[in-house]
Scaffold this motif. Structure first.
Motif, PDB file in Angstrom:
ATOM      1  N   LEU A   1       0.833  -1.202   0.000  1.00 40.59           N
ATOM      2  CA  LEU A   1       0.000   0.000   0.000  1.00 40.59           C
ATOM      3  C   LEU A   1       0.871   1.256   0.000  1.00 40.59           C
ATOM      4  CD1 LEU A   1      -2.808   1.279   0.146  1.00 40.59           C
ATOM      5  CD2 LEU A   1      -2.671   1.134   2.657  1.00 40.59           C
ATOM      6  N   ARG A   2       1.950   1.221   0.764  1.00 42.67           N
ATOM      7  CA  ARG A   2       2.854   2.376   0.830  1.00 42.67           C
ATOM      8  C   ARG A   2       3.479   2.662  -0.532  1.00 42.67           C
ATOM      9  NH1 ARG A   2       7.904   2.746   4.989  1.00 42.67           N
ATOM     10  NH2 ARG A   2       6.201   3.034   6.458  1.00 42.67           N
TER      11      ARG A   2
ATOM     12  N   LYS B   1       2.330   1.704  -3.455  1.00 39.38           N
ATOM     13  CA  LYS B   1       1.258   2.144  -4.360  1.00 39.38           C
ATOM     14  C   LYS B   1       0.996   3.636  -4.193  1.00 39.38           C
ATOM     15  CE  LYS B   1      -1.428  -2.144  -4.767  1.00 39.38           C
ATOM     16  NZ  LYS B   1      -2.701  -2.813  -4.392  1.00 39.38           N
ATOM     17  N   LEU B   2       0.936   4.080  -2.941  1.00 36.39           N
ATOM     18  CA  LEU B   2       0.678   5.488  -2.653  1.00 36.39           C
ATOM     19  C   LEU B   2       1.797   6.365  -3.207  1.00 36.39           C
ATOM     20  CD1 LEU B   2      -1.150   7.564  -1.301  1.00 36.39           C
ATOM     21  CD2 LEU B   2       0.078   7.172   0.848  1.00 36.39           C
ATOM     22  N   MET B   3       3.040   5.897  -3.097  1.00 33.46           N
ATOM     23  CA  MET B   3       4.181   6.652  -3.623  1.00 33.46           C
ATOM     24  C   MET B   3       4.088   6.790  -5.140  1.00 33.46           C
ATOM     25  SD  MET B   3       7.338   5.188  -1.293  1.00 33.46           S
ATOM     26  CE  MET B   3       8.565   6.221  -2.106  1.00 33.46           C
TER      27      MET B   3
ATOM     28  N   ILE C   1       1.366   6.603  -6.964  1.00 30.01           N
ATOM     29  CA  ILE C   1       0.215   7.460  -7.289  1.00 30.01           C
ATOM     30  C   ILE C   1       0.594   8.927  -7.160  1.00 30.01           C
ATOM     31  CG2 ILE C   1      -2.078   8.197  -6.489  1.00 30.01           C
ATOM     32  CD1 ILE C   1      -2.592   5.221  -5.772  1.00 30.01           C
ATOM     33  N   ILE C   2       1.302   9.277  -6.087  1.00 31.74           N
ATOM     34  CA  ILE C   2       1.733  10.667  -5.885  1.00 31.74           C
ATOM     35  C   ILE C   2       2.695  11.085  -6.991  1.00 31.74           C
ATOM     36  CG2 ILE C   2       3.138  12.163  -4.390  1.00 31.74           C
ATOM     37  CD1 ILE C   2       1.860  10.718  -2.007  1.00 31.74           C
TER      38      ILE C   2
ATOM     39  N   SER D   1       7.314  17.167  -4.374  1.00 32.29           N
ATOM     40  CA  SER D   1       6.938  15.765  -4.564  1.00 32.29           C
ATOM     41  C   SER D   1       8.011  14.834  -4.003  1.00 32.29           C
ATOM     42  CB  SER D   1       6.730  15.474  -6.058  1.00 32.29           C
ATOM     43  OG  SER D   1       6.454  14.110  -6.266  1.00 32.29           O
TER      44      SER D   1
ATOM     45  N   LEU E   1       7.123   9.432   2.925  1.00 27.81           N
ATOM     46  CA  LEU E   1       6.309   8.218   2.805  1.00 27.81           C
ATOM     47  C   LEU E   1       7.163   6.950   2.763  1.00 27.81           C
ATOM     48  CD1 LEU E   1       3.579   9.254   0.201  1.00 27.81           C
ATOM     49  CD2 LEU E   1       3.218   8.643   2.597  1.00 27.81           C
TER      50      LEU E   1
END
Length: 506
Positions: free
Chosen positions: A299-300, A302-304, A306-307, A336, A343
């Protein structure tokens, strides 16, 4: 023993991007000794005083009222509002004012200083490259890229060609609408590993990105840095000739995609058919293509990702809608990168180290950009660009319209080498070239098309443009790119000529 020595003798390799640029720099300096210096009177708008300023070749300045009457008197066909609203920012050449000036040959001192001045002049792009390198360094260390590439490879397995079509089309769309070019530098460290994981070579990735951008800008629709500013300088609407350019854009994208896909299919089936097969291991090592087990896409991570993707979306919006340039884009990627560092969970010291290491990986790319600019500095200082423009404009006056437009295409290819900036070439040449269309009974939008196609074609290979910085980023030599791109360049040159002849005779 002599035989053995010959066998072990190191194979000659093509010069690096730096050597190619320095050779072109020296040749450009030599031209300033051969070609007579000259200049047109340059017209610019002073928004503080609301007046036009005329700069004569001898350096004298003169102010004139900022009125349409002044423009008409000077035979500058652009409307007044194009100057007052900022559509035309750079000085415009005034037709019929060319005169020779004192020769200013660029000697050894100027050649040595030019790369330094080139770096100073492109510091905004260089900082953009460094910050992108830092962000990529952080993402690579976190494992987000490897996890994302592994996931994408599973999704596209057997249909990897979709990636080529998607990337080329999307970037061409950015090129034709808002002139997406330098911004694509950020994409190579991200997309190269993805293309390699799909069993393509680096040339496929370069072609998808660079040619996508080049085709888009070559067949510009609403690009303010070429189609719009060129039309403004010609005194016509950018909508004139738009239908031909849209048709040309669609067909050129198809031609380009067919060419890339055929090469990609050949390389995928047999890697030894790659033009850069001898560099395969070296490139895979550079871009950390690990055939082992990739980290799990948590999840971490994936979030990176996406950002990171959202950063590009925001950048495109900022450039296209808000008028951002390199300062804003660089600041965006810096923010960014910091968010991604937080993150990732790495500490402050590790984050800084990985960010600096990532930036350091792109030092050669940054310096290539600066040295490429040095060539333009030498040519500008030598005062020969206007002389070349005057020579060609005089030579083609009064020709048959079909021969005229084909020669115009060739002339803009040549001028595009000396003046690789699309907006710079537009304001310097279009006010001179557009009236020539009137003399042979052609609409001025045909001149805009020839200008776009000409500067677009030379951008495929000109060392003064972005291509050497791109090749330096992925460590591909210039000769390999020429071998790959020259057939496609030939097809598109023929296609451009046919489109112009249709436009002339429609």
């Amino acid at each position: 023993m002599a035989k053995q020595a010959n066998k072990t003798k190191k194979k000659r390799s093509f010069p690096t991007a730096f050597t190619v640029l320095f050779i072109v720099l020296i040749l450009s300096a030599l031209l300033t000794f051969i070609i007579p210096s000259g200049s047109y009177v340059k017209l610019s708008y002073d928004s503080d005083k609301s007046v036009f300023t005329l700069l004569s070749p001898n350096g004298d300045t003169k102010e004139m009222p900022a009125t349409q009457e002044t423009l008409d008197k000077l035979n500058v066909k652009a409307t007044l509002e194009k100057f007052t609203d900022g559509s035309i920012k750079k000085p415009v050449s005034v037709p019929g004012t060319y005169e020779k000036i004192e020769q200013n040959p660029q000697g050894l001192k100027e050649i040595i200083q030019a790369p330094i001045l080139g770096v100073y002049d492109t510091i905004d792009i260089i900082m953009f490259v460094f910050i992108i390198g830092g962000v990529i360094g952080v993402l690579n260390f976190s494992g987000a890229f490897n996890a994302g590439i592994a996931s994408l490879s599973r999704i596209t397995k057997g249909r990897e060609y979709i990636l080529i079509i998607f990337v080329t089309f999307l970037i061409a769309l950015g090129g034709t609408t808002f002139g997406m070019a330098e911004e694509t530098i950020a994409l190579y460290p991200i997309l190269v590993p993805i293309f390699l994981a799909a069993n393509y070579d680096v040339l496929v990735c370069i072609a998808a990105i660079y040619m996508g951008s080049s085709i888009g800008t070559m067949f510009s629709t609403t690009n303010p840095f070429s189609a719009v500013i060129g039309s403004n300088a010609a005194g016509i609407s950018f909508m004139d000739g738009l239908t031909f350019r849209v048709v040309g854009l669609v067909l050129a994208i198809i031609i380009t995609l067919v060419y890339i896909l055929r090469y990609a299919k050949k390389v995928k089936a047999d890697p030894t058919k790659s033009l850069i097969y001898d560099q395969k291991e070296e490139i895979q090592k550079k871009f950390s293509i690990d055939k082992g087990e990739a980290p799990k896409l948590t999840l971490r991570l994936k979030l990176m990702l996406i950002i990171f993707a959202a950063t590009f979306v925001i950048m495109i919006y900022g450039v296209a809608v808000k008028g951002w340039w390199f300062t804003e884009m660089t600041a965006l990627f810096l923010v960014s990168g910091i968010i991604l560092g937080i993150l990732s969970g790495m500490g402050e010291k590790q984050f800084v180290n990985k960010f600096v290491e990532g930036a350091a990986d792109l030092i050669s790319v940054a310096l290539v950009i600066g040295v490429a600019r040095s060539i333009n500095i030498v040519l500008e200082s030598g005062g020969i660009a206007d002389s070349i423009l005057n020579f060609f404009s005089t030579a083609i006056t009064g020709m048959n319209s079909n021969i005229f437009i084909i020669l115009m295409l060739a002339i803009f290819v040549i001028l595009g080498f000396f003046i690789p900036s699309s907006s710079g070439l537009a304001v310097l040449s279009i006010p001179i070239m557009a009236p020539l269309a009137d003399a042979v009974g052609l609409p001025r939008d045909v001149i805009i098309s020839s200008y776009l196609y000409g500067i677009g074609l030379i951008a495929f290979i000109t060392p003064t443009g972005l291509i050497l910085a791109t090749l330096s980023m992925v460590e591909v030599t210039y000769d390999k790119w020429l071998k790959f791109i020259m057939p496609l360049m030939g097809y598109l040159a023929l296609f451009s000529a046919v489109m112009l002849l249709i436009q002339v005779n429609f």
